[in-house]
Write an enzyme that holds these catalytic residues in place. Sequence first.
Site, mmCIF file in Angstrom:
data_model
loop_
_atom_site.group_PDB
_atom_site.id
_atom_site.type_symbol
_atom_site.label_atom_id
_atom_site.label_comp_id
_atom_site.label_asym_id
_atom_site.label_seq_id
_atom_site.Cartn_x
_atom_site.Cartn_y
_atom_site.Cartn_z
ATOM 1 N N SER A 42 24.851 -12.688 11.839
ATOM 2 C CA SER A 42 25.731 -11.338 10.677
ATOM 3 C C SER A 42 24.785 -12.211 8.973
ATOM 4 O O SER A 42 24.934 -11.484 8.286
ATOM 5 C CB SER A 42 27.014 -11.569 10.856
ATOM 6 N N ARG A 78 14.650 -33.368 22.378
ATOM 7 C CA ARG A 78 15.428 -33.540 20.500
ATOM 8 C C ARG A 78 14.299 -33.451 20.399
ATOM 9 O O ARG A 78 14.043 -32.566 19.212
ATOM 10 C CB ARG A 78 16.884 -34.174 19.952
ATOM 11 N N MET A 111 22.557 -23.630 16.048
ATOM 12 C CA MET A 111 24.168 -24.011 16.661
ATOM 13 C C MET A 111 22.749 -25.473 17.251
ATOM 14 O O MET A 111 23.485 -25.754 18.963
ATOM 15 C CB MET A 111 24.885 -23.325 17.566
ATOM 16 N N ILE A 158 22.131 -29.411 16.948
ATOM 17 C CA ILE A 158 21.633 -30.888 16.000
ATOM 18 C C ILE A 158 20.063 -30.449 15.789
ATOM 19 O O ILE A 158 19.790 -31.311 16.948
ATOM 20 C CB ILE A 158 22.292 -31.935 16.754
ATOM 21 N N LEU A 159 19.885 -31.292 14.231
ATOM 22 C CA LEU A 159 18.578 -31.127 14.091
ATOM 23 C C LEU A 159 18.403 -33.544 13.990
ATOM 24 O O LEU A 159 19.076 -33.358 13.898
ATOM 25 C CB LEU A 159 18.345 -30.853 13.262
ATOM 26 N N ASN A 184 22.169 -25.178 5.213
ATOM 27 C CA ASN A 184 22.998 -24.837 6.085
ATOM 28 C C ASN A 184 24.180 -23.758 5.231
ATOM 29 O O ASN A 184 25.119 -24.197 4.117
ATOM 30 C CB ASN A 184 23.247 -25.951 6.778
ATOM 31 N N HIS A 197 28.588 -23.749 6.974
ATOM 32 C CA HIS A 197 29.448 -24.037 8.172
ATOM 33 C C HIS A 197 30.337 -23.845 7.021
ATOM 34 O O HIS A 197 30.775 -23.577 6.189
ATOM 35 C CB HIS A 197 29.389 -25.722 7.812
ATOM 36 N N SER A 215 31.179 -23.161 3.500
ATOM 37 C CA SER A 215 30.941 -24.208 2.695
ATOM 38 C C SER A 215 29.141 -23.930 2.701
ATOM 39 O O SER A 215 28.224 -24.241 3.544
ATOM 40 C CB SER A 215 30.647 -26.027 3.052
ATOM 41 N N THR A 252 21.671 -32.668 5.263
ATOM 42 C CA THR A 252 20.795 -34.576 5.896
ATOM 43 C C THR A 252 21.225 -34.883 6.579
ATOM 44 O O THR A 252 21.306 -33.561 7.412
ATOM 45 C CB THR A 252 21.671 -35.619 4.247
ATOM 46 N N GLU A 282 23.092 -36.926 8.253
ATOM 47 C CA GLU A 282 24.700 -36.813 8.436
ATOM 48 C C GLU A 282 25.087 -35.191 9.284
ATOM 49 O O GLU A 282 24.932 -34.492 8.517
ATOM 50 C CB GLU A 282 25.163 -37.510 7.494
ATOM 51 N N ASP A 301 26.298 -32.222 8.958
ATOM 52 C CA ASP A 301 27.089 -30.973 8.352
ATOM 53 C C ASP A 301 27.757 -32.146 7.161
ATOM 54 O O ASP A 301 29.032 -32.138 6.817
ATOM 55 C CB ASP A 301 28.499 -30.679 9.359
HETATM 56 C C1 GAR Z 1 29.034 -18.736 11.294
HETATM 57 O O1 GAR Z 1 29.838 -18.049 10.546
HETATM 58 C C2 GAR Z 1 28.359 -20.031 9.849
HETATM 59 O O2 GAR Z 1 29.250 -20.241 9.840
HETATM 60 C C3 GAR Z 1 28.623 -20.966 11.743
HETATM 61 O O3 GAR Z 1 28.079 -20.109 12.641
HETATM 62 C C4 GAR Z 1 28.182 -18.651 12.224
HETATM 63 C C5 GAR Z 1 26.888 -17.889 12.954
HETATM 64 O O4 GAR Z 1 27.243 -16.713 12.322
HETATM 65 N N1 GAR Z 1 27.492 -22.265 12.028
HETATM 66 C C6 GAR Z 1 27.596 -23.137 12.192
HETATM 67 O O5 GAR Z 1 28.843 -23.511 12.760
HETATM 68 C C7 GAR Z 1 27.184 -24.050 12.131
HETATM 69 N N2 GAR Z 1 27.497 -26.038 12.194
HETATM 70 P P1 GAR Z 1 26.137 -15.359 11.965
HETATM 71 O O6 GAR Z 1 25.492 -16.002 13.479
HETATM 72 O O7 GAR Z 1 26.896 -13.815 12.445
HETATM 73 O O8 GAR Z 1 26.028 -15.588 10.871
#
Ligand code: GAR
Length: 210
Positions: free
Chosen positions: A13, A65, A90, A92-93, A107, A109, A136, A141, A143, A145
């Site tokens: 989305s 990875r 989703m 971890i890089l 990114n 979050h 956010s 980086t 770390e 998130d």
């Molecule tokens: C979003 O809410 C984004 O913030 C989250 O995944 C969702 C993706 O929604 N990301 C994380 O949690 C990253 N750690 P979308 O596929 O509908 O854009």
Amino acid sequence: PCNVVVLISGSGSNLQAMIDSLAAGDTPARISAVISNRADAYGLTRAAQAGIPTAVLDHKGFADREAFDSALIQAIDAYAPNLVILAGFMRILTPGFVRHYQGRLLNIHPSLLPKYKGLDTHTRVLEAGDAEHGCSVHFVTEELDGGALVVQAVTAVTPGDTAQSLAMRVHQLEHRIYPLAMRWFAEGRLQLDGDSAMLDGVPLPACGTL
Ligand code: GAR
């Protein structure tokens, strides 16, 4: 225009919000590819409907990875992007991946970072009894998130809220701030400078009202 590659794992989305905002024509950017680690991600359909090339790179096909991330770098760099956008990606890089895209990797979050890194942010906000929640955009980086904040959006938590109602409101906010951050970057106004994101030379995050 700024050449953007978007990485997704799911619904996409946020990708859709970017496609829609680019269609409005006031952002000097184009999405040259959408790459997913899951073949069943609905975001791939959204990309195809918008005429954007897609690729699937399934992490399960790789030994570790490092191997996945170096294949991912190859797949991304085939498009020579100026900006790589993680939109619900989703995985971890590795530090090597993050370093490779330093200063051009964003990114989003679903929390008011630095609070609630990781998963299940909406549930954790409710359990903590927080009065506010949000999302956010940040430069990535090493770390998880972590990284330099670019823009946040806030919503009040009300007594009737559930994890679902919060997720819905936070998504709506995400769809406003992520295209905004993309536009700033595409306009050459947004940079990573050391530990800080800068907009027009001024350290972020700045506060505003949506
Ligand atoms: C979003 O809410 C984004 O913030 C989250 O995944 C969702 C993706 O929604 N990301 C994380 O949690 C990253 N750690 P979308 O596929 O509908 O854009």
